[in-house]
Each structure stands twice: as structure tokens, then as C-alpha cells.
Design an enzyme around this catalytic site. Structure first.
Site, short mmCIF file in Angstrom:
data_model
loop_
_atom_site.label_atom_id
_atom_site.label_comp_id
_atom_site.label_asym_id
_atom_site.label_seq_id
_atom_site.Cartn_x
_atom_site.Cartn_y
_atom_site.Cartn_z
N SER A 17 0.83 -1.20 0.00
CA SER A 17 0.00 0.00 0.00
C SER A 17 0.88 1.26 0.00
O SER A 17 1.66 1.46 -0.92
CB SER A 17 -0.95 -0.04 1.20
OG SER A 17 -1.92 0.98 1.13
N ASP A 68 -9.23 -4.36 -5.84
CA ASP A 68 -8.71 -3.30 -4.95
C ASP A 68 -9.56 -2.04 -5.10
O ASP A 68 -9.61 -1.44 -6.17
CB ASP A 68 -7.26 -3.01 -5.31
CG ASP A 68 -6.55 -2.18 -4.25
OD1 ASP A 68 -7.22 -1.45 -3.52
OD2 ASP A 68 -5.30 -2.27 -4.18
N HIS A 114 -7.18 -5.19 -1.82
CA HIS A 114 -6.04 -4.37 -1.42
C HIS A 114 -5.23 -5.04 -0.31
O HIS A 114 -4.02 -4.84 -0.21
CB HIS A 114 -6.54 -3.00 -0.95
CG HIS A 114 -5.46 -2.03 -0.60
ND1 HIS A 114 -4.63 -1.46 -1.55
CD2 HIS A 114 -5.06 -1.53 0.61
CE1 HIS A 114 -3.78 -0.64 -0.96
NE2 HIS A 114 -4.01 -0.67 0.35
#
Length: 304
Positions: free
Chosen positions: A173, A219, A251
């Protein structure tokens, strides 16, 4: 008729010379084969570590090396929040390449801890880090990844086990966006592997580090259309680069043990940190769509 025995003798001498020449040529070929055999290849690549890989060996939960670990307090380091170092226990193979890994926004190193022993058991020193705060942005996380690598190579208890010229970064991320920032700031890095990365900067023409980006088809936090895909497309076209979009993933898929992520991350790190071309077979040709892979892109064969 009186000359026939003489001609036969000459023929025998010519045949004898030809056999002698053939034997010499054969010996030369054998010698050349010896010089270019597996031993010579190993000598040409002193960074090669571990046995020849197979599909099952890079998909396994653990590789050939036993792993030890060290906890690093935030109070004992500068520039990042401490973490855990995973490393091959044996020193018989000499030094290893090293990888620092950053978690994502609001997350701690526990969210990416599974990668530590999994990568280390394949022949790397791995540092899963905590960041200074859980809210740090990608630029800061990139700086912290580099600070963690500096600690590994200069101050850590395992610094003598590491080859400081063979370093890479990973991150999830915002940590994935941070791995791109780290590679931009330190072109000498040998590999970068952003995992479902997030960053406001969408193009990366400055990067000189071979980069493998993982996206996830489901995601919604860092959608591939606005993050992973533009990041990949923004890398220099001549750079060794790849994009793998995980199928039926979110995600947060990189936060739990994942064979597809491990398999291709190991292959990428081995190929570019260790210059180990034995792993090229798993990267090129590009992996085909499957139950775990939505699509893949990249430039094959690799040049560096």
C-alpha cells in the site's frame, strides 16, 4: 604392383594423422565443455545461493535455509521505527542480499511479517519494519526503507552476513508507494516489489531499479486503474519491469500468506539481487492468467 604396399603404408599414415587430429579436437571440445560447465557458471556468478529452483521449491512455505530472527527496538535505530530481521542461520554460503519491507497506512510490521521467514529461507536477509508513525506517507516510507537498509548493512548484528551491493525494497500500500520512492532516491537498489501500491505520483521515469508491481483486481483503496497500472506504464520502457494483477484479490491480499506473491517475488529478487538467471524461467515467458492471476505484463527476456 610394386608400389601398392607403399601406397597402403601412406594411406595408413594419413588415417593415423586424421585420427590423431580428431583426438586433439575432441580433447579441445571436452576442455571447452569443462570450462563452460556448471562449475564455471557458478564461478561467473558468485552471488548464486541455494539449490537449483523448481516450481515446487519457490511455491513452498519454506525454502532450503533455516532461519533465525532478531527484534530491533525503535530506541536503537534512527530514521524508522525498528522491526524484525530474518536471516539464514548458516554462514556456509557467505554473504546474502538484503530486502527491507514496509507496511501500509495505519499498519504495523505484523501485517507483512509472513514475508520475513518466507523470503529469508530462500537466501536473503529480510527486514520487516515499523514506520515512525502509522500515518506516514509514501515519501517518508521510502526514506525509512533506505534508513532500514543502512542499519542492516552498517550497524545491525547481521551486517557481516550481508553484501551491501545487493539490496532491494518491498512494501504494501503506502509502503509499496514508498518502495517506488526508495528506488527513485537510490538507483543502486537491485530490485523493488511494490504490493498493491498507493502513491499520488503516477509516473516513474526516473527509476533505474528492476521493478515488479502487484495489483489486485478487486482493490477499491488503490484501484489498479489509478495506481498499479499507471505506475507500471510510467516506468521506463527499457527497464526490466513486470506487472502481475492478482485475480479475485483485494487491497489487503498481501497481508496474509500468498503463494503467488511469494513465488514471483522470490523469483524477481533472486533474478535481480542475486543475478541468478536460474529463476528467469519463472518470469519469462510471462505468467498466464489463472485462478490467481488476472493478467500480467512485462518485458521479456530480461536484459540485466
Amino acid at each position: 604392383m610394386q608400389q601398392f604396399p607403399h601406397s597402403t603404408s601412406g594411406l595408413r599414415r594419413r588415417i593415423s594423422r586424421r585420427f590423431a587430429g580428431l583426438a586433439t579436437a575432441t580433447a579441445a571440445v571436452v576442455g571447452l565443455t569443462t570450462l563452460t560447465g556448471p562449475g564455471a557458471q557458478a564461478a561467473d556468478n558468485p552471488y548464486e545461493r541455494g539449490p537449483a529452483p523448481t516450481e515446487s521449491s519457490i511455491e513452498a512455505a519454506r525454502g532450503p535455509y533455516a532461519v533465525s530472527q532478531i527484534s530491533v527496538s525503535s530506541l536503537s535505530v534512527r530514521g524508522f521505527g525498528g522491526g524484525t530481521i530474518y536471516y539464514p542461520t548458516s554462514t556456509a554460503d557467505g554473504t546474502f542480499g538484503a530486502v527491507a519491507i514496509s507496511p501500509g497506512y495505519t499498519a504495523y510490521q505484523s501485517s507483512i511479517a509472513w514475508l520475513g521467514p518466507r523470503l529469508a529461507s530462500q537466501g536473503f536477509v529480510v527486514f520487516t519494519i515499523d514506520t515512525n508513525t502509522t500515518l506516514d506517507q509514501p515519501g517518508s516510507r521510502g526514506d525509512q526503507l533506505l534508513a532500514a537498509l543502512d542499519h542492516l548493512t552498517q550497524s545491525s548484528a547481521v551486517r557481516n552476513r550481508i553484501d551491501g551491493s545487493r539490496l532491494g525494497v518491498m512494501g504494501h500500500s503506502m509502503g509499496g508507494g514508498g518502495s517506488l520512492e526508495a528506488a527513485k532516491d537510490r538507483p543502486s537498489l537491485q530490485a523493488a516489489v511494490p504490493l498493491t501500491p498507493w502513491n499520488l505520483d503516477k509516473t516513474w521515469p526516473e527509476l533505474r531499479t528492476p521493478t515488479l508491481i502487484f495489483g489486485a483486481d478487486g482493490d477499491t483503496i488503490a484501484p489498479v486503474s489509478s495506481h498499479s497500472e499507471p505506475f507500471y506504464n510510467g516506468l521506463p520502457s527499457a527497464l526490466d519491469r513486470a506487472y502481475i494483477e492478482l485475480n479475485n484479490a483485494t487491497h489487503f491480499t498481501p497481508n496474509t500468506s500468498n503463494t503467488t506473491i511469494a513465488k514471483y517475488s522470490i523469483s524477481w529478487l533472486k533474478r535481480f539481487i542475486d543475478n541468478d538467471t536460474r529463476y528467469e524461467q519463472f518470469l519469462c515467458p510471462l505468467p498466464r492468467p489463472s485462478l490467481t492471476i488476472e493478467e500480467s505484463r512485462g518485458n521479456c527476456p530480461h536484459t540485466s
